[in-house]
Write an enzyme that holds these catalytic residues in place. Sequence first.
Site, PDB file in Angstrom:
ATOM      1  N   HIS A  21       0.826  -1.209   0.000  1.00 28.06           N
ATOM      2  CA  HIS A  21       0.000   0.000   0.000  1.00 28.06           C
ATOM      3  C   HIS A  21       0.853   1.249   0.000  1.00 28.06           C
ATOM      4  O   HIS A  21       2.033   1.231   0.366  1.00 28.06           O
ATOM      5  CB  HIS A  21      -0.940  -0.002   1.211  1.00 28.06           C
ATOM      6  CG  HIS A  21      -0.254   0.298   2.512  1.00 28.06           C
ATOM      7  ND1 HIS A  21      -0.197   1.566   3.053  1.00 28.06           N
ATOM      8  CD2 HIS A  21       0.421  -0.494   3.374  1.00 28.06           C
ATOM      9  CE1 HIS A  21       0.471   1.525   4.197  1.00 28.06           C
ATOM     10  NE2 HIS A  21       0.861   0.274   4.415  1.00 28.06           N
ATOM     11  N   CYS A  22       0.247   2.360  -0.445  1.00 29.16           N
ATOM     12  CA  CYS A  22       0.890   3.661  -0.356  1.00 29.16           C
ATOM     13  C   CYS A  22       0.071   4.500   0.623  1.00 29.16           C
ATOM     14  O   CYS A  22      -0.537   3.963   1.537  1.00 29.16           O
ATOM     15  CB  CYS A  22       0.993   4.312  -1.732  1.00 29.16           C
ATOM     16  SG  CYS A  22      -0.598   4.536  -2.564  1.00 29.16           S
ATOM     17  N   MET A  23       0.036   5.810   0.438  1.00 25.23           N
ATOM     18  CA  MET A  23      -0.659   6.678   1.390  1.00 25.23           C
ATOM     19  C   MET A  23      -2.176   6.485   1.375  1.00 25.23           C
ATOM     20  O   MET A  23      -2.841   6.660   2.389  1.00 25.23           O
ATOM     21  CB  MET A  23      -0.338   8.145   1.089  1.00 25.23           C
ATOM     22  CG  MET A  23       1.102   8.529   1.400  1.00 25.23           C
ATOM     23  SD  MET A  23       1.456   8.557   3.155  1.00 25.23           S
ATOM     24  CE  MET A  23       0.596  10.050   3.654  1.00 25.23           C
TER      25      MET A  23
ATOM     26  N   ARG B  95      -3.796   4.006  -1.192  1.00 23.64           N
ATOM     27  CA  ARG B  95      -4.252   2.888  -2.019  1.00 23.64           C
ATOM     28  C   ARG B  95      -3.727   1.538  -1.543  1.00 23.64           C
ATOM     29  O   ARG B  95      -2.573   1.413  -1.152  1.00 23.64           O
ATOM     30  CB  ARG B  95      -3.784   3.079  -3.476  1.00 23.64           C
ATOM     31  CG  ARG B  95      -4.161   4.396  -4.086  1.00 23.64           C
ATOM     32  CD  ARG B  95      -3.725   4.464  -5.531  1.00 23.64           C
ATOM     33  NE  ARG B  95      -3.861   5.807  -6.065  1.00 23.64           N
ATOM     34  CZ  ARG B  95      -3.890   6.114  -7.351  1.00 23.64           C
ATOM     35  NH1 ARG B  95      -3.780   5.171  -8.244  1.00 23.64           N
ATOM     36  NH2 ARG B  95      -4.008   7.364  -7.743  1.00 23.64           N
TER      37      ARG B  95
END
Length: 375
Positions: free
Chosen positions: A27-29, A31
Amino acid sequence: MKKDYAKTADTLIAALGGKDNITRLFHCMTRLRFYVKDRSKINEKEILKLSEISGVNWHEDQFQVIAGNEVNAVYKALEDKGVPTDDAPAANSDSSKSVVSKVIDAITGCMTPMIPALTAAGMIKVVLTLLTTFHLVSETSSTYQVISFIGDVTFYFMPFLIAANAAKVFRVNQSLALFIAGVYLSPTFVTMVAGDAAITLFGLPITKATYSYSVIPVILMVWITHYIEILVDKITPKMVKLILNPTLVILISAPIALIVVGPIGTIIGNGLAVAINFLSVKLGFIIVGILAATFPFIVMTGMHHALTPIGLNAIATGGADTLIFVSQVCSNLAQSGASLAVAVRSKDSNMKQLASAAGVSALMGITEPALYGVT
């Protein structure tokens, strides 16, 4: 009311075709990024019914689920359910991807985990500005200096942060990647660069360059170190691998970093800075407006992280970025304003709540909830 993220995770897993269909998750910030075996098993309509999810998006073979501010909680719940996870995308794992896609995935993997540190550093600088503006702290005081160097830490030691992330992306031993970053930032090397005498290694010239705040050289070097590790592992006897492998990797990597990759990275960085400066001078606010208008579409592809090193490089080489981050801020404010306007005018209570939260989130720099949930 406390949300049941375990239930959300169960629904997501089922809608993704079951745990066996998920090969990897990171995951990112905002998504959740899934890789699956069979994309035909994914039920996007069921995923979009979840209150925590504001949208979905395909980026080549990567299925992205936009969870906004709740991404960490949902990720943790999925991890607890046994979904295979990874801290960063592997740049070398899928030979079917295009070169451009691999490069973007690699840059995203290196830069995305840095966002919290960059955000914190930026906000500390804002706090420092407010303290001096309202005359609560003097610029000559030790308090000012302490807060200032705390805010500078992320930027000055950026090669270390990037090396730690790049090690995961390129499958390099993390301690060795940090070792390479340390070669660039060694106080002794910094002192030698500042001196008048030429720097050589066995007669080979070492370019006098400053690598604090730099992005490109360390990414390139960690990528190269991946192949050096493979080569060293092939040629060393099993009996002495524990000692010889790391020693040889550093003895090969460090000179390459200082003599070849560092200067090349500096040239690329300076070239990008010249290009950005040219566009800014010739087109001014027009190029800012054009880039800001295209940012929502860039975000939809996940390519916006590929622009982060360019903005950071501009700061490192010229002291300021007049295009990339300025355009991002303009785009974020537009998304925020549009979402807050929807929150005011909408008659739907659920949309009011979503648009309000998305508007605030976009104002703080995270636009995916606004982009997928509202605009």
